[in-house]
Design an enzyme around this catalytic site. Structure first.
Site, PDB file in Angstrom:
ATOM      1  N   ASP A   1       0.853  -1.205   0.000  1.00  0.00           N
ATOM      2  CA  ASP A   1       0.000   0.000   0.000  1.00  0.00           C
ATOM      3  C   ASP A   1       0.882   1.246   0.000  1.00  0.00           C
ATOM      4  OD1 ASP A   1      -2.142   1.815   0.373  1.00  0.00           O
ATOM      5  OD2 ASP A   1      -3.201   0.441   1.686  1.00  0.00           O
TER       6      ASP A   1
ATOM      7  N   CYS B   1      -4.549   4.625  -2.160  1.00  0.00           N
ATOM      8  CA  CYS B   1      -5.008   3.970  -3.388  1.00  0.00           C
ATOM      9  C   CYS B   1      -4.981   4.977  -4.523  1.00  0.00           C
ATOM     10  CB  CYS B   1      -6.429   3.437  -3.196  1.00  0.00           C
ATOM     11  SG  CYS B   1      -7.143   2.806  -4.723  1.00  0.00           S
TER      12      CYS B   1
HETATM   13  N1  COA Z   1      -0.924  -9.222 -13.133  1.00  0.00           N
HETATM   14  C1  COA Z   1      -0.252  -8.792 -14.222  1.00  0.00           C
HETATM   15  N2  COA Z   1      -0.846  -8.435 -15.364  1.00  0.00           N
HETATM   16  C2  COA Z   1      -2.187  -8.508 -15.425  1.00  0.00           C
HETATM   17  C3  COA Z   1      -2.935  -8.948 -14.330  1.00  0.00           C
HETATM   18  C4  COA Z   1      -2.261  -9.296 -13.145  1.00  0.00           C
HETATM   19  N3  COA Z   1      -2.916  -9.716 -12.059  1.00  0.00           N
HETATM   20  N4  COA Z   1      -4.229  -8.909 -14.676  1.00  0.00           N
HETATM   21  C5  COA Z   1      -4.293  -8.480 -15.933  1.00  0.00           C
HETATM   22  N5  COA Z   1      -3.057  -8.236 -16.394  1.00  0.00           N
HETATM   23  C6  COA Z   1      -2.655  -7.736 -17.711  1.00  0.00           C
HETATM   24  C7  COA Z   1      -3.241  -8.556 -18.817  1.00  0.00           C
HETATM   25  O1  COA Z   1      -2.407  -9.645 -19.106  1.00  0.00           O
HETATM   26  C8  COA Z   1      -3.298  -7.547 -19.940  1.00  0.00           C
HETATM   27  O2  COA Z   1      -1.991  -7.355 -20.468  1.00  0.00           O
HETATM   28  P1  COA Z   1      -1.765  -6.941 -22.011  1.00  0.00           P
HETATM   29  O3  COA Z   1      -2.385  -5.574 -22.159  1.00  0.00           O
HETATM   30  O4  COA Z   1      -0.275  -6.907 -22.118  1.00  0.00           O
HETATM   31  O5  COA Z   1      -2.445  -7.983 -22.801  1.00  0.00           O
HETATM   32  C9  COA Z   1      -3.652  -6.253 -19.217  1.00  0.00           C
HETATM   33  O6  COA Z   1      -3.192  -6.440 -17.867  1.00  0.00           O
HETATM   34  C10 COA Z   1      -5.123  -5.953 -19.216  1.00  0.00           C
HETATM   35  O7  COA Z   1      -5.814  -7.087 -18.744  1.00  0.00           O
HETATM   36  P2  COA Z   1      -7.330  -7.017 -18.277  1.00  0.00           P
HETATM   37  O8  COA Z   1      -7.741  -8.344 -17.760  1.00  0.00           O
HETATM   38  O9  COA Z   1      -8.152  -6.396 -19.372  1.00  0.00           O
HETATM   39  O10 COA Z   1      -7.226  -6.049 -17.032  1.00  0.00           O
HETATM   40  P3  COA Z   1      -7.840  -4.602 -16.825  1.00  0.00           P
HETATM   41  O11 COA Z   1      -7.107  -3.603 -17.635  1.00  0.00           O
HETATM   42  O12 COA Z   1      -9.297  -4.677 -16.950  1.00  0.00           O
HETATM   43  O13 COA Z   1      -7.450  -4.361 -15.285  1.00  0.00           O
HETATM   44  C11 COA Z   1      -6.895  -5.282 -13.133  1.00  0.00           C
HETATM   45  C12 COA Z   1      -7.920  -5.210 -14.256  1.00  0.00           C
HETATM   46  C13 COA Z   1      -7.614  -5.830 -11.914  1.00  0.00           C
HETATM   47  C14 COA Z   1      -5.796  -6.213 -13.559  1.00  0.00           C
HETATM   48  C15 COA Z   1      -6.310  -3.868 -12.860  1.00  0.00           C
HETATM   49  O14 COA Z   1      -7.345  -2.936 -12.775  1.00  0.00           O
HETATM   50  C16 COA Z   1      -5.499  -3.825 -11.618  1.00  0.00           C
HETATM   51  O15 COA Z   1      -4.466  -4.445 -11.522  1.00  0.00           O
HETATM   52  N6  COA Z   1      -5.929  -3.052 -10.604  1.00  0.00           N
HETATM   53  C17 COA Z   1      -5.238  -2.975  -9.323  1.00  0.00           C
HETATM   54  C18 COA Z   1      -5.497  -1.654  -8.689  1.00  0.00           C
HETATM   55  C19 COA Z   1      -4.829  -1.571  -7.341  1.00  0.00           C
HETATM   56  O16 COA Z   1      -3.970  -2.340  -6.972  1.00  0.00           O
HETATM   57  N7  COA Z   1      -5.241  -0.552  -6.566  1.00  0.00           N
HETATM   58  C20 COA Z   1      -4.677  -0.301  -5.278  1.00  0.00           C
HETATM   59  C21 COA Z   1      -4.961  -1.324  -4.257  1.00  0.00           C
HETATM   60  S1  COA Z   1      -6.585  -1.249  -3.584  1.00  0.00           S
HETATM   61 ZN    ZN Z   2      -5.070   1.022   1.878  1.00  0.00          ZN
END
Ligand code: COA
Ligand code: ZN
Length: 317
Positions: A17, A243
């Site tokens: 975080d 965040c």
């Molecule tokens: N680890 C690494 N790469 C990931 C992944 C993961 N867990 N999940 C998805 N990806 C990659 C995919 O392989 C894809 O890669 P590409 O563009 O090279 O093909 C890309 O990310 C998009 O994938 P998609 O499934 O469409 O994801 P998204 O863009 O809809 O995002 C999350 C979804 C959940 C992966 C993303 O929003 C995220 O990681 N959010 C975390 C936010 C966070 O940590 N906030 C703070 C903490 S509360």
């Molecule tokens: Zn937090």
């Protein structure tokens, strides 16, 4: 009634975080050294990184390298934040002791942060819980964001939080973390939700409080939760954290202040405060910006200072 335990667990989330929102990328070597230093402080748990998309959280794109390279202290549980099945796969490749799955109690924050509807996120988390049970039974905790309020939607109905938590617990989650993502919680609200969660989920489900100090109420909220019987707290050293997809987000409850406060109250956290303060002193170098660290400046409350030299002249013995 005060049911506060004399023994609590602190989960250090600074490497996750804390660093996820830092504008300057912290080199992998420095992250590994940071976690290794924290490992010497006696934390029950350290959240090392997050297995999120490197596009969403570029600051933690090296999560797997960090987890591969840290020295794991016996007795410390090393966790990572996991938003989806891809994240689970990456965590299993490098090995974590516990998965910390994440979704939001708020529909809008879930969409902004995880780019999924809550129903889609729940589908991912249920799949992870099923897989984890079938493959070595890796323990899974679920962090529920914004349960005390959402920066887009305002208050979140406690009953909706309980419905979500119950579905996850029924699917195998061993613990639920109640997250105050943007510091909207206040003490009697915290006490009420902790009581409701303990009552609804039962004594076998570990409850953790994840507090942010955005509005200066984090320590008060920690005490309020502790008084209801909460024994697990997330915290970030130096009060790092926030965040990136929640407007106005700022630091977690500050670990050294939490540890110091509970020590004053006679509550044991198992954390070595002097060792932790040595790490606090290194944080401005780590994140390459100035930081305000009042406890480091003032010292613990009984660290006294020499009286001013002129007192001896003004008040001779
Ligand atoms: N680890 C690494 N790469 C990931 C992944 C993961 N867990 N999940 C998805 N990806 C990659 C995919 O392989 C894809 O890669 P590409 O563009 O090279 O093909 C890309 O990310 C998009 O994938 P998609 O499934 O469409 O994801 P998204 O863009 O809809 O995002 C999350 C979804 C959940 C992966 C993303 O929003 C995220 O990681 N959010 C975390 C936010 C966070 O940590 N906030 C703070 C903490 S509360
Ligand atoms: Zn937090």
């Amino acid at each position: 009634m005060n049911r506060g335990s004399a023994l609590i667990e602190v989960n250090e989330v600074g490497p996750r975080d804390g660093l996820q929102i830092e504008p300057v990328f912290v080199a992998t070597d420095d992250k590994v050294a940071f976690v290794d230093a924290l490992s010497a402080c006696g934390f029950k748990r350290i959240e090392v990184s997050s297995m999120t998309s490197p596009k969403a959280i570029p600051a933690l794109a090296d999560a797997q390298d960090v987890l591969r390279r840290i020295r794991r202290a016996p007795g410390t549980i090393y966790t990572a934040l996991i938003p989806n099945v891809r994240g689970l796969e990456r965590a299993l490749e490098v090995g974590v002791d516990e998965m910390n799955l994440v979704m939001s109690a708020s529909e809008t924050h879930n969409r902004a942060n995880l780019r999924m509807t809550r129903e889609q996120s729940l589908g991912e988390l249920l799949a992870i819980l099923k897989y984890a049970r079938a493959h070595g039974d890796v323990p899974c905790n679920v962090s529920l964001s914004t349960v005390f309020g959402c920066p887009f939607e305002g208050d979140i109905a406690p009953d909706d939080v309980m419905t979500l938590a119950t579905r996850l617990v029924d699917a195998g989650a061993r613990g639920i973390t109640l997250c105050d993502t943007t510091g909207m919680a206040f003490p009697n609200q915290v006490a009420a939700l902790c009581e409701q969660a303990a009552h609804t989920l039962g004594p076998d489900i570990a409850l953790t409080l994840h507090l942010h100090n955005t509005r200066g109420m984090a320590l008060a909220n920690a005490v309020a939760g502790w008084q209801t019987g909460i024994t697990r707290f997330d915290a970030a050293v130096g009060g790092l954290g926030g965040c990136p997809y929640a407007p106005g987000a700022s630091g977690n409850v500050n670990t050294e202040e939490l540890v110091h406060m509970f020590a004053c109250m006679g509550v044991d956290t198992g954390v070595d405060l002097p060792a932790l303060l040595n790490i606090v002193a290194t944080l401005p170098d780590l994140v390459q910006r100035n930081m305000t660290t009042p406890l480091l400046a003032a010292g613990p409350r009984l660290q006294t200072h020499p009286a001013p030299a002129w007192l001896a002249e003004r008040f001779p013995a």
